[in-house]
Structures are given as C-alpha cells and as structure tokens.
Design a protein around this motif. Structure first.
Motif, PDB file in Angstrom:
ATOM      1  N   GLN A 178      38.268  43.541  44.160  1.00 48.66           N
ATOM      2  CA  GLN A 178      37.189  43.114  45.039  1.00 48.66           C
ATOM      3  C   GLN A 178      37.732  43.014  46.460  1.00 48.66           C
ATOM      4  OE1 GLN A 178      33.997  42.460  43.624  1.00 48.66           O
ATOM      5  NE2 GLN A 178      35.004  43.336  41.833  1.00 48.66           N
ATOM      6  N   ARG A 190      41.203  39.410  45.395  1.00 52.88           N
ATOM      7  CA  ARG A 190      40.536  39.068  44.143  1.00 52.88           C
ATOM      8  C   ARG A 190      40.496  40.298  43.247  1.00 52.88           C
ATOM      9  NH1 ARG A 190      34.356  36.743  43.277  1.00 52.88           N
ATOM     10  NH2 ARG A 190      34.788  35.539  41.385  1.00 52.88           N
ATOM     11  N   HIS A 192      39.553  41.611  39.173  1.00 54.74           N
ATOM     12  CA  HIS A 192      39.030  41.374  37.828  1.00 54.74           C
ATOM     13  C   HIS A 192      39.637  42.394  36.862  1.00 54.74           C
ATOM     14  CE1 HIS A 192      36.122  38.618  39.426  1.00 54.74           C
ATOM     15  NE2 HIS A 192      35.447  39.551  40.079  1.00 54.74           N
ATOM     16  N   ARG A 211      36.535  38.565  30.916  1.00 52.02           N
ATOM     17  CA  ARG A 211      36.927  38.801  32.307  1.00 52.02           C
ATOM     18  C   ARG A 211      38.118  37.918  32.659  1.00 52.02           C
ATOM     19  NH1 ARG A 211      33.254  36.883  37.254  1.00 52.02           N
ATOM     20  NH2 ARG A 211      34.459  34.979  36.837  1.00 52.02           N
ATOM     21  N   THR A 213      40.387  36.954  35.866  1.00 51.66           N
ATOM     22  CA  THR A 213      40.278  37.024  37.319  1.00 51.66           C
ATOM     23  C   THR A 213      41.488  36.380  37.974  1.00 51.66           C
ATOM     24  OG1 THR A 213      37.865  36.938  37.210  1.00 51.66           O
ATOM     25  CG2 THR A 213      38.883  36.413  39.326  1.00 51.66           C
ATOM     26  N   GLU A 215      42.691  35.350  41.808  1.00 48.12           N
ATOM     27  CA  GLU A 215      42.076  35.168  43.125  1.00 48.12           C
ATOM     28  C   GLU A 215      42.971  34.313  44.008  1.00 48.12           C
ATOM     29  OE1 GLU A 215      37.820  33.757  45.090  1.00 48.12           O
ATOM     30  OE2 GLU A 215      38.267  33.336  42.974  1.00 48.12           O
ATOM     31  N   ASP A 261      31.058  40.406  39.173  1.00 45.33           N
ATOM     32  CA  ASP A 261      31.439  39.363  40.121  1.00 45.33           C
ATOM     33  C   ASP A 261      30.353  38.305  40.292  1.00 45.33           C
ATOM     34  OD1 ASP A 261      29.806  41.263  41.177  1.00 45.33           O
ATOM     35  OD2 ASP A 261      30.649  41.193  43.195  1.00 45.33           O
TER      36      ASP A 261
END
Length: 582
Positions: A178, A190, A192, A211, A213, A215, A261
């Motif tokens: 992202q 970020r 995923h 998911r 993630t 970040e 997201d």
C-alpha cells in the motif's frame, strides 16, 4: 461502425493479446472465477490474472485458457516454457550463492585492517544463520517464482524459541503493498499478505480470508514525545515502529466495497501466538517492514513490478505449441497414411450386404483385381517442414528471450569455430544475467541487513549494538570459465604487484576454484609460504656450512644462490614463496 478496442499500456501489456486478460476483473470470469472475490482490490486484478496465465504456461495448461474446448484438448504443450524458465534460473543462480561481509577477507592478514575481525565474525554468523534457515533452498524457491512470474516475496520474523530470524517465501499473488501518492515506491509503509482459506466441512470451518499486515506508525499516536532508541542506531531516538496484525474474516461477512484495505475490524478473528499474545497491532520493536519484494527485472520508472523471462516470447511459445499440434496430426497420417484402392474386392457385411470399411493396420491384406492398384498419400514432406519450423521457432525464442541458442542447449557444437565465437554467442545471455542480478543486488543487501537488525532487536548473544555491517549475496559465475586462463592472469597480476593476495584469492574463488573461505585460504597460503621459506633458508645455511668443511667456496656460494633463487621464483599457488611473502 466498430469501435476501437481499449488500448492499455502497463506492466502486463505483453499479455493483452490474451482474451482472458481483458476479462480478468469481471465477476463470473470462466477462467479465473476466484478473482471475482469481493475483497480483492480492483487495481490488482490484471497482475493476479497475469500470474495465473504464466503458471498455466509453466504447467503445460495454457491451452485450457482457450475458449474452444476442442482445440484446447488437441493442443500439444511439451514443456518449452518451463525449459526456458528453468534454464534462465540456472544461469541466474550459478553453482552456488555465498554471503559475504565487506572487509571480512582482511581478518587473517599479517596486519588485519580495523574492523576486519568484526566483519569476519558477522559473516560467519550470517552464514550459520543461512545454513539453519536453508537459505539456499529459500533462494531457489523465491527466484524460480521471480523468473517465472516476474516477482517474489520474502518475509522475516523473529522466533523467540529458536532465537533467530526465520525466513519464508510467499507467492507474489499474496503480496499487496500500500502506497500513498507521495510515498517512496520502493519501501511501502504498509504491506498486506492475504489469501483465501477454503471451506472445510469436516472441521466446520467456513470459507474465509486471512490477512497479515505490517505497518509503520508512531509508537504512540496521541503522544509524539514517546520515542525509543534502536540497537542499530544508538543515540538517535525514533518515534516509529512496525505493527503486526494477523486476522481472519469470513467471506460471508464481507460486503461490497470492503476490499483488502477496508476489511471491517469488528468482524476479524485475530490469531494468537503460542504465548497467548493476540496479533492485533503487535509492536515488533523494529523500525522497518520485514518484507522484501524481489523483481525479476529492473522496473521502469514509476513501476514496481518485474517482468518474467518469458514475457516477450509468449506468442512464440503459442506458435511453437500450435506447430507441435500440427506436427502431431501430420505424423498420424505419415505413420498411418491415407490409402486409395482401385479394383479392390471389398469384403461384404453379411447382415447389411454393404461393403465393410477397410482398416489400415500392420499386416492388413486386400485382394485386388487384375487392373487393381493401391496408392498411398505421402505426407512426410509436410512433416519435415513442420519439424524445420519447430527448430526455427526455438531459435527465435532463444534469441528474443536473450538466453541464446548456445545457452538453451540447442546450438550444434560443430557450428562454433572457437571459444571466442562461443563467448560472443553468449553475449546476450551475459547481459541478461547481469541485469537480473543487478535488479536483486540491493534487495539481498537489504534482507541481510534486516537479519542483523532482527538479531539485535532480539538481544541475541554475540550481536552488539551499532550500525549493521554491509553484507551481500555473491553469485557464482553463470557460464563456464577458463580456470587455467584465470590462474595465469592472477599469477601475472600478483607477481607484478597490481593485485593484493586477498583480491587474487577472491578472483580464484569466483572462477570456480574450491575456496570456501577467502580469509582462511589467505592465512593458509601465508603459513605454508613461511614454512617453505624457513625450510629453504635452513637448507641454504646447511649448504654454506658444508662448504666451509671442505666444499669449494664457489660451490657453496652457488648452492646458496640456487636456494635463494628458488625462494624468489615461487609462483602463485599454495605454499608458493612469492605469493606468501608479499
């Protein structure tokens, strides 16, 4: 009036001729129904569809993407795409990969350079980590995916039980970075990693999406004064850290517009570590995202994704499959030709009274009349033409993929007049491998830096505070080398004083000589040279002593000069005088 087709130029434009790419993002797509999942971001559809098309070529299933089921069943795919991929992978990897740390080769010198001992220690620890984590195997897994699909993904994580970072390879179809509009394209803040988990009626589990993630964010969003110092940046307070979230969502709970997201956090089932810690924004105590994306090629400006090695020759592979299919059909009529009979006495079916259709098979006999004749249709010239076309297409694919006929193994050795001509023929392959390794150079440096920092963050024994040392992955030569020529070149350069002993040994290692550790090899060479020098000095002294006891002075002097000359004339090699005493 017929309108123009939509003209799309992006990282996967080379697949636009495939009808399935035009329909990749449309719900209900027959070829890729899983891409209709509501949680997938629309902008990722073409990339995911491209991965599936490439995987079909690798598994000899590209014909199943055709709209005509009959033509797909008759299509012959004989593994040419997989051969191109595996050949390119072999040249990329070379015979081995080795982790090196800058300066470690000087640790065993007569006067070690500052920091050389620390570099050698880090190099040894990284190599031990690579052995435990099966680094060579992981590289094979990741790089085949990168060569085939254009991309691959590594993920690192600290294991408190094993007390070391663990390394995993992920399918690039699970990778969803992202970016903000003004963010660095190489390092997203970020990331995923997401994939679907199928329904399991026996365990009572419904279909769901998982998911993971990573970040980067402030340690405390509501208090900018909260900072910490990381071991790799002592004295530099930082307010940033990396958070980990690992959860699952039932597909039936996701509505329209709730893409990857935007998944509803109130419907997530977060995973729990063995120690009972819930993986919901878990502070990892690092200031980087431990995910490394490998691109097979150097991306164009503004792009992030790589291109597979077969990207520009897919249509050639289609032509080759079509020619193989035609060749298979033609070989059927060549092996069992079409036969015309005149004046034949055909057998009659007693039930119907009609002539029985003749079957052409080995041992078949037909009775002909006095004026009868038999003619066979010879299709072997057409089959020969098809086989010649196959050779032409293979040469074209080898040339346009830059693997070359010599690299692909289809070049007749008798057509190469000399080794220099072969080197020229491999020129495009050299450029291809050089570009592929250049695209990976920084990423593997980054991976090894992250490994060091995870050791520091985990407070592992033997890893002090301070900046991570520059480490890199060294690839073996991709093509055979003339080791005798390299040895002669190194010997002359070292004898002329334009190369150091460390550089000379490193060059021999890169040429394929079995040198496992350059620093240890240098130490052994110097030790052996000192021992040989000592023996020669003792022999020379003994010869001089014998001359005093009765040997003529000229002979004694000659013996000493001969020993000194032998010491001075030592060549490049283990225990060679000139090599060890410099």
């Amino acid at each position: 009036m017929v309108g123009l087709r939509q003209f799309v130029i992006d990282a996967w434009s080379w697949l636009n001729y495939k009808p399935v790419m035009a329909d990749a993002g449309r719900p209900g797509n027959r070829a890729f129904p899983e891409l209709a999942a509501s949680w997938l971001p629309p902008q990722e559809m073409r990339r995911l569809a491209a991965y599936k098309v490439l995987a079909a070529y690798d598994n000899n299933q590209a014909g199943q993407l055709a709209d005509d089921a009959d033509s797909a069943a008759d299509r012959r795919e004989l593994g040419d795409a997989a051969k191109v991929v595996d050949t390119a992978l072999g040249y990329l990897l070379g015979s081995e990969q080795k982790v090196t740390v800058e300066g470690a080769e000087h640790a065993e010198g007569e006067v070690p350079r500052p920091g050389a001992a620390e570099a050698a220690a880090v190099q040894e620890r990284l190599r031990q980590w690579g052995t435990k984590e099966l680094l060579t195997l992981r590289i094979q897994q990741a790089e085949r995916s990168a060569v085939l699909l254009g991309d691959s993904v590594y993920a690192l994580a600290w294991d408190p039980v094993k007390q070391r970072p663990t390394l995993r390879v992920y399918d690039p179809g699970f990778y969803f970075p992202q970016w903000d509009d003004d963010q660095d394209q190489d390092f997203p803040t970020r990331v995923h990693l997401a994939w679907e988990l199928p329904e399991d009626p026996e365990l009572g589990l419904k279909a769901r999406v998982r998911r993971v993630t990573y970040e980067l964010g402030p340690i405390a969003e509501d208090d900018a004064s909260v900072v910490r110092e990381y071991p790799w940046e002592p004295g530099q307070p930082s307010r940033m850290t990396c958070f980990l979230t690992d959860g699952e969502w039932l597909l039936e709970d996701l509505g329209r517009g709730q893409t990857l997201d935007r998944l509803p956090m109130d419907k997530a089932a977060f995973r729990v570590r063995p120690d009972g810690t819930e993986l919901n924004r878990l502070d990892l105590w690092i200031d980087f995202v431990p995910v490394i994306h490998i691109a097979n090629t150097i991306p164009h400006g503004g792009e992030h994704w790589g291109q597979p090695v077969i990207a520009k020759v897919l249509q050639g592979l289609d032509e080759l499959a079509a020619t193989d299919s035609d060749s298979a059909a033609a070989s059927a009529t060549t092996g069992t030709p079409i036969i015309g009979l005149a004046g034949a006495r055909l057998p009659v079916d007693r039930a119907t009274g009609r002539p029985v259709q003749l079957t052409v098979e080995a041992g078949a006999v037909w009775q002909l009349g006095d004026s009868g004749r038999m003619d066979a249709l010879d299709t072997s010239p057409q089959l020969a033409e098809l086989r010649a076309r196959v050779e032409h297409l293979l040469d074209r694919i080898a040339s346009n993929s830059r693997i070359t006929s010599a690299g692909l193994g289809t070049l007749d050795a008798s057509q190469v007049p000399s080794g220099y001509a072969l080197k020229l023929a491999l020129g495009p392959l050299d450029a291809l491998v050089g570009a592929m390794r250049l695209a990976r150079e920084h990423k593997y440096q980054l991976l090894l830096k992250m490994v060091q920092r995870l050791y520091q963050a985990g407070r592992a024994d033997g890893w002090p505070m301070g900046e991570s040392l520059p480490a890199r992955l060294v690839w073996a030569p991709h093509a055979p080398t003339d080791r005798a020529a390299v040895l002669d070149e190194v010997t002359q350069a070292y004898g002329a004083g334009v190369l150091s002993l460390e550089t000379a040994v490193a060059m021999l290692g890169e040429a394929g000589y079995p040198i496992q550790d350059a620093a240890e090899e240098v130490a052994r060479i110097r030790q052996s040279a000192q021992q040989e020098s000592q023996v020669r000095m003792e022999e020379a002294a003994a010869a001089r002593g014998g001359g005093r006891e009765g040997q003529p002075q000229e002979a004694a002097a000659g013996s000493g000069a001969e020993a000194a000359g032998q010491e001075k004339a030592g060549g490049f090699g283990f225990g060679a005088g000139a090599l060890g005493q410099r």
